[in-house]
Design a protein around this motif. Structure first.
Motif, short mmCIF file in Angstrom:
data_model
loop_
_atom_site.label_atom_id
_atom_site.label_comp_id
_atom_site.label_asym_id
_atom_site.label_seq_id
_atom_site.Cartn_x
_atom_site.Cartn_y
_atom_site.Cartn_z
N PRO A 118 32.42 47.92 42.04
CA PRO A 118 33.20 46.40 42.32
C PRO A 118 33.21 45.73 42.95
CG PRO A 118 33.94 48.87 44.42
CD PRO A 118 32.86 48.98 43.29
N GLN A 119 31.73 46.02 44.12
CA GLN A 119 31.20 44.23 44.67
C GLN A 119 30.81 43.27 43.23
OE1 GLN A 119 30.16 47.85 44.57
NE2 GLN A 119 28.27 47.75 44.58
N THR A 120 30.49 44.07 42.30
CA THR A 120 30.36 42.64 41.85
C THR A 120 31.25 42.30 40.59
OG1 THR A 120 30.12 44.87 39.55
CG2 THR A 120 28.26 44.32 41.47
N MET A 121 32.21 42.52 40.76
CA MET A 121 33.05 41.74 40.48
C MET A 121 33.91 41.17 40.83
SD MET A 121 34.49 44.69 37.60
CE MET A 121 35.83 44.10 37.06
N SER A 122 34.77 39.84 40.02
CA SER A 122 35.38 38.87 40.85
C SER A 122 36.42 39.33 42.02
CB SER A 122 36.01 37.73 40.08
OG SER A 122 36.67 38.23 39.08
N VAL A 123 37.34 38.95 42.35
CA VAL A 123 38.58 39.64 42.60
C VAL A 123 39.56 39.80 41.58
CG1 VAL A 123 39.92 40.04 44.61
CG2 VAL A 123 38.07 39.22 45.30
N HIS A 124 39.76 38.87 40.78
CA HIS A 124 40.91 38.60 40.04
C HIS A 124 40.61 39.58 39.49
CE1 HIS A 124 42.88 36.51 36.74
NE2 HIS A 124 42.48 37.02 35.62
N ASN A 125 39.55 40.19 38.57
CA ASN A 125 38.82 40.78 37.53
C ASN A 125 39.52 42.64 38.21
OD1 ASN A 125 38.29 41.34 35.37
ND2 ASN A 125 36.04 41.10 35.52
N LEU A 126 39.44 42.60 38.86
CA LEU A 126 39.52 43.41 39.54
C LEU A 126 40.50 45.13 40.06
CD1 LEU A 126 37.67 45.94 41.20
CD2 LEU A 126 37.90 44.99 43.05
N LEU A 127 41.16 43.64 40.09
CA LEU A 127 42.81 44.04 39.91
C LEU A 127 43.07 44.04 39.20
CD1 LEU A 127 44.11 40.91 42.93
CD2 LEU A 127 43.61 43.10 43.12
N LEU A 128 43.07 43.03 38.25
CA LEU A 128 43.22 43.77 36.79
C LEU A 128 42.98 44.98 35.47
CD1 LEU A 128 42.69 40.43 34.60
CD2 LEU A 128 44.82 40.75 35.51
N HIS A 129 41.63 45.18 36.50
CA HIS A 129 41.90 46.78 35.58
C HIS A 129 42.13 47.30 36.59
CE1 HIS A 129 38.35 44.48 33.63
NE2 HIS A 129 37.97 45.61 32.96
N ARG A 130 42.57 47.42 37.83
CA ARG A 130 42.93 48.60 38.89
C ARG A 130 44.48 49.27 38.27
NH1 ARG A 130 40.47 47.66 44.77
NH2 ARG A 130 38.55 48.52 44.94
N ASN A 131 44.79 47.22 38.05
CA ASN A 131 46.57 47.79 37.60
C ASN A 131 46.73 47.73 36.48
OD1 ASN A 131 48.41 46.64 39.78
ND2 ASN A 131 46.44 44.61 40.39
N PHE A 132 45.86 48.02 35.10
CA PHE A 132 45.70 47.59 33.90
C PHE A 132 44.93 48.77 33.44
CE2 PHE A 132 48.24 43.80 34.59
CZ PHE A 132 49.28 44.00 34.30
N PHE A 133 43.93 49.12 34.13
CA PHE A 133 42.82 50.34 32.77
C PHE A 133 44.14 51.25 32.58
CE2 PHE A 133 39.36 53.22 32.31
CZ PHE A 133 38.31 52.24 31.35
N LYS A 134 43.97 52.02 33.21
CA LYS A 134 44.51 53.56 33.05
C LYS A 134 45.87 53.06 31.82
CE LYS A 134 45.55 57.72 35.60
NZ LYS A 134 45.37 58.49 37.31
#
Length: 336
Positions: A118-134
């Motif tokens: 997660p440290q290699t991603m932008s905060v925006h992209n990380l939040l999108l994945h945490r909210n919508f990936f699963k």
């Protein structure tokens, strides 16, 4: 059937998923003479063909034109219903979660960097994945991964996923790319990039996950006579936290005759850079596949890469493997 595609990547510079989707669309248009396609994108979309009555482009405007995820979660329901879509494909890991069950969803999962690095991603992209990936993978009917390594990571991280909906489809190199004689390529690189030495080549987005800092440090520890003969060329668009990588480069005090960033280059430039290289180095900490490995192999360039499962799967016996976190291992690999 009527097939919808998240075509937002086609409005970006050609790299990674953009190239993947561009070539998928290019070949689908050539081989599929029956189905009808609908491409949903923001302005600036680039297509590999001109007119085809079975292919339709839908340009989103306003706020939802800014983000594919925003469009999929707010605008896709109405747009796909209006176009009577049977199947919707997202090549970017996140899909609509509020569609009617009558619409089948296919997702391509390229990697799980948001989960493992997660440290290699932008905060925006990380939040999108945490909210919508699963939610996206649970809603999807089919999940395509680029490698068995990622398929296994997906199963281990989300055991509720049915194995029946997982499909591995490997990536490939663009078949239209033609091998150029090494001598001709080196002359092209001299004229177009002012490179007068032999060179070691890296190709990829300039971001932390690519492990460029360890590569630069390993190069910096090579003997002076090797650095006098071989220059390190870094090719790729500037991504997340690239400025920090530039600062680290400055700290190493490597001259422009030793290390040079070329930025994003055209396909013609890239082909010549590959064909003229003495060595290709791909030291990533994590990848979902690694198309540059195959590109370098196609252009008959020796390959040195990280000893990670997916590269073992993709490169097989065709590469020399090093510990991506060990500067000495990488330096010794380059020397060998």
């Amino acid at each position: 059937m009527r097939i919808g595609i998240d075509a937002y990547p086609l409005a970006r510079n050609g790299a990674g998923i953009s190239n993947y989707l561009f070539n998928m669309v290019k070949h689908l248009e050539q081989i599929d003479q029956q189905n009808e396609y609908f491409l949903y994108s923001c302005p600036g979309i680039k297509l590999p063909f001109s007119d085809n009555v079975r292919w339709h482009v839908r340009i989103n405007d306003g706020l939802i034109s800014k983000s594919a995820t925003l469009w999929m979660q707010s605008g896709a329901h109405g747009a796909l219903g209006q176009d009577k879509i049977d199947i919707f494909w997202s090549p970017e890991q996140i899909g609509p979660i509020n569609l009617s069950n009558e619409i089948k969803i296919v997702l391509t999962i390229h990697d799980l960097s948001w989960l493992f690095f997660p440290q290699t991603m932008s905060v925006h992209n990380l939040l999108l994945h945490r909210n919508f990936f699963k939610k996206s993978i649970n809603r999807a009917n089919v999940l395509i991964t680029d490698s068995t390594s990622i398929s296994l990571q997906l199963q281990n991280s989300f055991p509720e996923i049915s194995k029946d909906k997982l499909k591995v489809i490997y990536n490939a190199v663009d078949e239209d790319v033609v091998l150029i004689k090494s001598q001709n390529a080196q002359e092209y690189v001299r004229k177009n990039f002012n490179i007068h030495k032999k060179y070691i080549l890296f190709v990829g987005t300039i971001e932390p996950r690519k492990n460029i800092e360890v590569l630069m440090r390993a190069y910096g520890r090579l003997e002076d006579n090797i650095k006098d003969e071989y220059q390190l060329l870094i090719v790729g668009r500037f991504g997340w936290k690239y400025a920090h990588i530039f600062k680290f480069c400055h700290k190493l005090r490597l001259s422009s005759d030793q290390l040079k960033f070329l930025g994003y280059v055209s396909n013609q430039d890239l082909t010549n850079l590959y064909c003229g290289a003495s060595l290709f180095v791909f030291p990533s900490l994590y990848e979902g596949f690694g198309i540059p490995l195959l590109e370098a192999m196609k252009f008959r360039v020796p390959v040195l890469c990280s000893d990670i499962p997916v590269f073992r799967e993709v490169a097989g016996q065709g590469a020399f493997f090093v510990d991506p976190k060990n500067v000495e291992s990488m330096r010794d690999g380059i020397k060998k």
